[in-house]
Write a protein that holds these residues in place. Structure first.
Motif, PDB file in Angstrom:
ATOM      1  N   PRO A  70     -27.213 -67.877  11.441  1.00  0.00           N
ATOM      2  CA  PRO A  70     -25.983 -66.914  12.250  1.00  0.00           C
ATOM      3  C   PRO A  70     -24.870 -67.780  11.678  1.00  0.00           C
ATOM      4  CG  PRO A  70     -27.271 -67.546  14.012  1.00  0.00           C
ATOM      5  CD  PRO A  70     -28.042 -67.727  12.533  1.00  0.00           C
ATOM      6  N   LEU A  71     -24.183 -67.017  10.541  1.00  0.00           N
ATOM      7  CA  LEU A  71     -23.103 -67.129   9.903  1.00  0.00           C
ATOM      8  C   LEU A  71     -21.908 -66.265  10.070  1.00  0.00           C
ATOM      9  CD1 LEU A  71     -23.975 -69.453   7.268  1.00  0.00           C
ATOM     10  CD2 LEU A  71     -23.168 -70.540   9.525  1.00  0.00           C
ATOM     11  N   ALA A  72     -20.621 -66.651  11.186  1.00  0.00           N
ATOM     12  CA  ALA A  72     -19.592 -66.193  10.147  1.00  0.00           C
ATOM     13  C   ALA A  72     -18.624 -66.313   9.338  1.00  0.00           C
ATOM     14  CB  ALA A  72     -19.057 -65.443  11.988  1.00  0.00           C
ATOM     15  N   THR A  73     -17.099 -66.044   9.285  1.00  0.00           N
ATOM     16  CA  THR A  73     -16.268 -66.744   8.174  1.00  0.00           C
ATOM     17  C   THR A  73     -15.054 -65.876   9.091  1.00  0.00           C
ATOM     18  OG1 THR A  73     -15.863 -65.349   6.521  1.00  0.00           O
ATOM     19  CG2 THR A  73     -17.625 -67.266   5.703  1.00  0.00           C
ATOM     20  N   PHE A  74     -13.891 -66.700   8.969  1.00  0.00           N
ATOM     21  CA  PHE A  74     -12.801 -65.912   9.223  1.00  0.00           C
ATOM     22  C   PHE A  74     -11.973 -66.520   8.358  1.00  0.00           C
ATOM     23  CE2 PHE A  74     -13.285 -69.001  13.069  1.00  0.00           C
ATOM     24  CZ  PHE A  74     -12.453 -69.536  12.580  1.00  0.00           C
ATOM     25  N   ASN A  75     -10.607 -65.676   8.062  1.00  0.00           N
ATOM     26  CA  ASN A  75     -10.112 -66.809   6.899  1.00  0.00           C
ATOM     27  C   ASN A  75      -8.316 -67.393   8.042  1.00  0.00           C
ATOM     28  OD1 ASN A  75     -11.143 -66.447   4.746  1.00  0.00           O
ATOM     29  ND2 ASN A  75     -10.262 -64.381   4.192  1.00  0.00           N
ATOM     30  N   MET A  76      -7.672 -68.384   7.651  1.00  0.00           N
ATOM     31  CA  MET A  76      -6.330 -68.046   8.388  1.00  0.00           C
ATOM     32  C   MET A  76      -5.292 -69.287   7.656  1.00  0.00           C
ATOM     33  SD  MET A  76      -7.454 -70.988  11.894  1.00  0.00           S
ATOM     34  CE  MET A  76      -6.080 -71.433  12.224  1.00  0.00           C
ATOM     35  N   ALA A  77      -4.087 -69.198   8.000  1.00  0.00           N
ATOM     36  CA  ALA A  77      -2.881 -69.694   7.477  1.00  0.00           C
ATOM     37  C   ALA A  77      -3.050 -71.429   8.310  1.00  0.00           C
ATOM     38  CB  ALA A  77      -2.257 -69.321   7.581  1.00  0.00           C
TER      39      ALA A  77
END
Length: 184
Positions: A70-77
């Motif tokens: 189970p993998l999730a991603t998110f983006n950020m500066a």
């Protein structure tokens, strides 16, 4: 939200457009204006910085990467006030927000020094900040940080989680938090 007039230019008449359609004149405007029209779910990512202080931010970039593992991603500066913590920690809590959490979403997107003022959270697994009354949360172990220009894609393997009371979805669209309307 409509773009300022200097960012739009009338399209010349041709077989595929009318004189009333705006034409975006630069890449940054095209990107911002187009993505404002893409409704996105709202989540909050929390962690602790190297000094133990709680940090967090509102994210509309959360995505499922894989079910097994189970993998999730998110983006950020990488200039974000939370970047130092995310860069140096092993774990985060990802909170899925519902319509009842619109105030928390706005609070966690505001002044970073005040995001944990109040009683909307408590220490959760591994002492990480756990927001109260969210429809779902997941404890994730960071398994990848991928810098791209001044930003990063973060991959977290989900290790634990919990469900709260069900709620309507919270969406971010045209720079506003909304709940879904009638089915299409």
């Amino acid at each position: 939200m409509a773009a300022p007039p200097e960012q739009l230019d009338p399209v010349m008449e041709d077989s595929s457009s009318t004189p009333h359609e705006p034409r975006i004149v630069d890449d940054l405007s095209a990107f911002k204006l187009a993505f404002r029209r893409l409704a996105a779910g709202v989540s909050v990512v929390t962690a602790r910085d190297p000094d133990g202080r709680p940090v967090g931010f509102t994210a509309t970039s959360l995505a499922s990467l894989a079910a097994v593992p189970p993998l999730a991603t998110f983006n950020m500066a990488r200039v974000s006030s939370a970047w130092r913590a995310i860069e140096q920690t092993d774990h985060v809590i990802i909170h899925i927000l519902g319509a009842r959490n619109a105030g928390v979403a706005a609070h966690m997107a505001a002044d970073h020094d005040r995001r944990f003022d109040g009683d909307h959270w408590s220490p959760g697994p591994l002492g990480l900040p756990l927001l109260d009354d969210v429809p779902a949360w997941m404890l994730g172990r960071i398994v990848g940080r991928y810098p791209v220009h001044d930003n990063a894609v973060i991959v977290a393997q989900i290790e634990d989680g919990g469900l709260g009371a069900p709620d309507e979805a919270l969406l971010y669209h045209e720079r506003t938090f909304l709940r879904p309307g009638d089915p299409a």
